[in-house]
Design an enzyme around this catalytic site. Structure first.
Site, mmCIF file in Angstrom:
data_model
loop_
_atom_site.group_PDB
_atom_site.id
_atom_site.type_symbol
_atom_site.label_atom_id
_atom_site.label_comp_id
_atom_site.label_asym_id
_atom_site.label_seq_id
_atom_site.Cartn_x
_atom_site.Cartn_y
_atom_site.Cartn_z
ATOM 1 N N GLY B 244 34.207 31.958 35.906
ATOM 2 C CA GLY B 244 35.319 32.872 35.714
ATOM 3 C C GLY B 244 35.584 33.075 34.241
ATOM 4 O O GLY B 244 34.684 32.993 33.418
ATOM 5 N N ARG B 246 37.221 32.655 30.366
ATOM 6 C CA ARG B 246 37.341 31.569 29.408
ATOM 7 C C ARG B 246 38.692 30.890 29.545
ATOM 8 O O ARG B 246 38.778 29.660 29.525
ATOM 9 C CB ARG B 246 37.174 32.136 27.988
ATOM 10 C CG ARG B 246 36.890 31.078 26.963
ATOM 11 C CD ARG B 246 36.868 31.628 25.548
ATOM 12 N NE ARG B 246 35.686 32.438 25.243
ATOM 13 C CZ ARG B 246 35.242 32.628 23.994
ATOM 14 N NH1 ARG B 246 35.846 32.044 22.971
ATOM 15 N NH2 ARG B 246 34.187 33.384 23.766
ATOM 16 N N GLY B 248 40.584 30.680 32.214
ATOM 17 C CA GLY B 248 40.596 29.859 33.417
ATOM 18 C C GLY B 248 39.802 28.576 33.238
ATOM 19 O O GLY B 248 40.243 27.492 33.624
ATOM 20 N N GLY B 249 38.635 28.701 32.624
ATOM 21 C CA GLY B 249 37.804 27.523 32.402
ATOM 22 C C GLY B 249 38.473 26.514 31.487
ATOM 23 O O GLY B 249 38.426 25.306 31.736
ATOM 24 N N GLU B 268 31.529 28.077 33.931
ATOM 25 C CA GLU B 268 30.746 29.130 33.296
ATOM 26 C C GLU B 268 31.740 30.205 32.938
ATOM 27 O O GLU B 268 32.432 30.723 33.819
ATOM 28 C CB GLU B 268 29.715 29.619 34.310
ATOM 29 C CG GLU B 268 28.617 30.415 33.679
ATOM 30 C CD GLU B 268 28.214 31.520 34.603
ATOM 31 O OE1 GLU B 268 27.687 31.238 35.676
ATOM 32 O OE2 GLU B 268 28.465 32.677 34.232
ATOM 33 N N CYS B 305 27.918 38.020 34.384
ATOM 34 C CA CYS B 305 28.042 37.073 33.278
ATOM 35 C C CYS B 305 26.987 37.357 32.219
ATOM 36 O O CYS B 305 27.140 36.995 31.068
ATOM 37 C CB CYS B 305 27.841 35.645 33.770
ATOM 38 S SG CYS B 305 28.627 35.318 35.332
ATOM 39 N N GLU B 395 33.996 38.721 24.616
ATOM 40 C CA GLU B 395 33.452 39.355 25.807
ATOM 41 C C GLU B 395 34.449 40.374 26.361
ATOM 42 O O GLU B 395 35.643 40.090 26.446
ATOM 43 C CB GLU B 395 33.163 38.304 26.887
ATOM 44 C CG GLU B 395 32.512 38.902 28.134
ATOM 45 C CD GLU B 395 32.444 37.920 29.313
ATOM 46 O OE1 GLU B 395 31.442 37.925 30.015
ATOM 47 O OE2 GLU B 395 33.412 37.145 29.503
#
Lengths: 527, 527
Positions: B244, B246, B248-249, B268, B305, B395
């Site tokens: 998901g 950045r 969220g990660g 990821e 991605c 991104e």
């Protein structure tokens, strides 16, 4: 030539040496006296320079063939051996460990360097995988895909106080990082700076002899934590190897996790290494077990990560016999000095704290002795006390252990469930104990990196199948081992190449297989 | 029977279903309208119950033979196929992706389940290692040491919005975790709850058909982040798979790192996937490259991605030709709706932010269209602008890309050095470009998990050699891949057995090798 003649108290920044006005001295563990030679305290600039050199060396060092890296590791081993007794002598002065122990530890150190050399030559560890193109595949063709593992980048290695050779500057973390193709910036443990300098200069000579880029190895030191923190924060550093206290491991992990680019920390921290005396085994050999237990506990004054700090058994006459034998054996253990004054102080604090807990009985203490000698300690408590008081599960680094009486098998299982992650768990068992052991096994597999039967956890074999690691807080990463060939895994990452021309592929993946690596093709072994 | 007939909006807690009064609905991506069926929002109790069942199932599931686990994975694939078009139809409604794409994605999903089944049967992945006892060794005998890898424990899997089948409830993270012997608690992505329920019930049926403990799989859902946070905090969860944003990660990683027992998060997150048009290749085929670039960029509306978000080339007529061809191709791309309203809003924000940066030129925008259709965007800037403005490296999830003009090779190298970690890097090159490519390769190996030549990064082959991963912030752990057989490594840890009686060893390590595993003895392959 004596050891001190070779020591200049220098930092090693790549191929250079560097001295700084601020210095510190090593303290002889046995006498509490300062040893010869003032050692430079590294500055932030030294850390930066060492890391910059490591970063500059990385691409060329990781491109070196496995054969070149293997020869380099063997050259380090030769250079360590060429130091003769100077190395174990200085290590003995600094650590208080015996010459016999340190000569053995030197053998382990050179042995693990040579083990990684053999591993590199076998070539499996780079995990080269090829999935050839399938241009005719429907509905879409498959590209040519190749994978190999490369080093993650420069590694910060923190020497451990309790293994001044095998887990320090030229120890397992350094050997496995160098094997993986990663430059190393070693942070000397302030308890053995002279040993560190000797080992560091041996590596420095090996770098030069092998014609490798100078940044492959640097050595910094100093008593302040700030040096280690700066090292872990340096953007060039890509992973950390650490063996030490839980506090130290947590601190480095926190720094690493909050960097702009977080990096993994492989910290081996603390473990009380539960030992189970199952009923049939205990009834057969309570006396022998008691004596063997104390032999394991007092080895190296208990200053092993795998020292047996917790004994579990079902209460009864046999356990009483075991305790009696252990107490008797303890009386015969000559007190030895601990590694450092602060380790000794922490030991005394830990023992005092445990002694003060309600329900904890002192079974025996070793005799009083020199300034930093360890007074061994045996404690006893009931399982119910242990379950309700987390202090009883704390590691006391040194020759102290707690014997837990469990009323029945259910209590044994309950205590096992309550344990934190451990490096090891040990079962003493006879055939009649198999059913109970089978009940414990799934729990122990979730709690420990290594499970032993009818032995003692001290003594960690350096081999292919070893796991010296385990669930948190024994280590920060239970997927890894810091001893044995598996230790290299920590410092590798896979890279995939899709349809690259042969000229641009790493040698390990080229069509003619110039390195002769073991490779798989579509998942099946092939050469 | 239509898709909606099969949907009840239920949570799956082990073998049971559960409904909650608080519900939410899926929104059709193409029409912005609520789809049939109200889905239960999981409560903290649901999370707790699912995790407790997973923990209870773990020991028995991990003890299941590789054959049993392989059959289970194949049964899941069969159950997914048995849903017929109901699965891709609902997924298409929820995601706005086409039926053709989703039928293909279903094939990928069942394909990777079957790939892990084959991997388990081959048996290498458990890395069974035996170092036999050497009772005669001097100075000390060697114990019998055996190592095998076991699952780390129950895994939390977060479904990704952009692959509602292959990276969601029954996707790669779930397949690799189940293959590793780890129970899974899946958190359904709120953008496709119906697809998740269908896939989840397929897994639930497979658990029952294979006679496995019910806790092997549970499915929870709801639109609130708190559910995911509670899942990662649950003490039974031992690792996390996430694909998901950045943000969220980072959030999940922070929760995982501050648990009493920290756990790994395989997140990821984001990647702009630089594509290099090297001079000889560009001069040979600028037009074809421009068209192919837009085909890759607009595939799935750029919601991959590995979408090519950054093009790098040396400025000149050839680059101008490439830009012209890309602009022309973009005009022919039919706008498609994005996965969700929030993804569309984030895309528009990202595009507006980039457009507002000094030195950034809009080359082309796609046509306006429906409520959540993606207006493709092509931007251009000079390398010097990119180097001084970090916003240009962010991104933008969707069909947007930035074409960078570099004055010379040195600038190309400098931009490469400045890049963050990436999932992929692509070189378009001819033979005359080999020297420049050779200069870039060591940099790209440090920056990316996969390096491609003369292709496009979209399209991730599921195979042995694939690496779908890469240095931070592309993922949280560059040592891993989330696609291909290597994905199983994330969920395994080694355990060592020393001198254990055969009866207590796991089957994979017993003397007679009842599982017929590929094993090594003293490091060399043996059966």
């Amino acid at each position: 030539m004596t050891t001190s003649d070779q020591l200049l108290g220098e930092l090693l920044i790549g191929s250079r040496t560097r001295s700084r006005p601020e210095t510190f001295r090593a303290i002889a563990a046995a006498t509490d006296e300062a040893l010869p030679v003032a050692f430079s305290c590294a500055t932030a600039e030294d850390v930066r320079d060492a890391c910059a050199l490591a970063d500059a060396a990385f691409d060329s060092y990781r491109a070196a063939t496995p054969e070149v890296r293997a020869t380099f590791l063997e050259t380090i081993a030769e250079e360590l051996e060429a130091l003769g007794d100077a190395l174990p002598e200085r290590a003995s002065q600094e650590s208080g460990l015996t010459m016999a122990r340190l000569r053995g530890e030197r053998g382990r150190t050179t042995g693990q360097l040579r083990m990684f050399a053999r591993l590199l030559r076998a070539g499996h560890c780079l995990a080269a995988r090829i999935d050839p193109a399938q241009p005719e595949r429907k509905p879409t063709p498959r590209a040519d895909l190749r994978q190999i593992r490369i080093g993650v980048g420069p590694i910060a290695v923190f020497g451990a106080s309790n293994f001044p050779l095998a887990f320090s500057v030229a120890g397992g973390d350094t050997a496995s990082a160098l094997a993986a193709g990663c430059p190393v910036v070693a942070r000397a443990h302030p308890a053995h700076p002279g040993t560190s300098e000797l080992a560091g200069k041996a590596i420095q000579r090996a770098v030069a002899r092998c014609g490798l880029p100078e940044g492959v190895f640097s050595l910094i030191g100093g008593p302040e934590h700030a040096i280690g923190a700066a090292l872990v924060r340096d953007p060039a550093i890509m992973a950390v190897g650490f063996t030490g206290s839980r506090k130290g491991g947590f601190a480095l992990s926190a720094i690493a996790a909050t960097r702009p680019v977080p990096i993994p920390v492989y910290a081996e921290m603390s473990s009380i290494n539960p030992v189970y005396l199952l009923p049939a085994a205990l009834s057969q050999r309570a006396d022998a077990l008691g004596a063997a237990f104390v032999a394991s506990l007092s080895m190296g004054t208990g200053q092993f990560c795998t020292s047996p700090g917790l004994i579990l058994a079902i209460e009864g006459d046999e356990l009483a016999r075991f305790k009696g034998a252990a107490v008797e054996a303890l009386a015969g253990v000559a007190p030895q000095s601990m590694l450092t004054a602060s380790i000794h102080a922490a030991y005394d604090e830990g023992v005092a704290a445990l002694e003060a807990r309600p329900g904890v009985t002192v079974l025996a203490r070793g005799p009083e002795a020199g300034p930093h000698a360890c007074r061994s300690a045996l404690f006893a408590a009931d399982a119910s006390i242990f379950l309700n008081d987390p202090v009883l599960a704390h590691e006391i680094f040194g020759s102290s252990s707690l014997i837990l009486s469990c009323p029945d098998e259910a209590a044994l299982v309950e205590v096992t469930r309550a344990l934190e992650g451990q490096l090891t768990a040990t079962l003493h068992l006879d055939e009649a104990d198999t059913a109970l052991a089978g009940r414990l096994m799934p729990l122990l597999e979730r709690k420990a990196g290594r499970i032993l039967a009818n032995g003692w956890p001290t003594g960690v074999e350096v081999c292919d199948a070893m796991v010296h690691g385990g669930p948190f807080p024994a280590t920060s990463d239970p997927r890894s081992t810091s001893v044995g060939t598996g230790a290299i895994e920590r410092f590798l990452r896979p890279v995939c190449y899709q349809d690259l021309p042969d000229a641009l592929l790493p040698d390990g993946l080229k069509a003619v297989n110039p390195l002769g690596l073991a490779r798989t093709v579509d998942g099946a072994p092939a050469h």
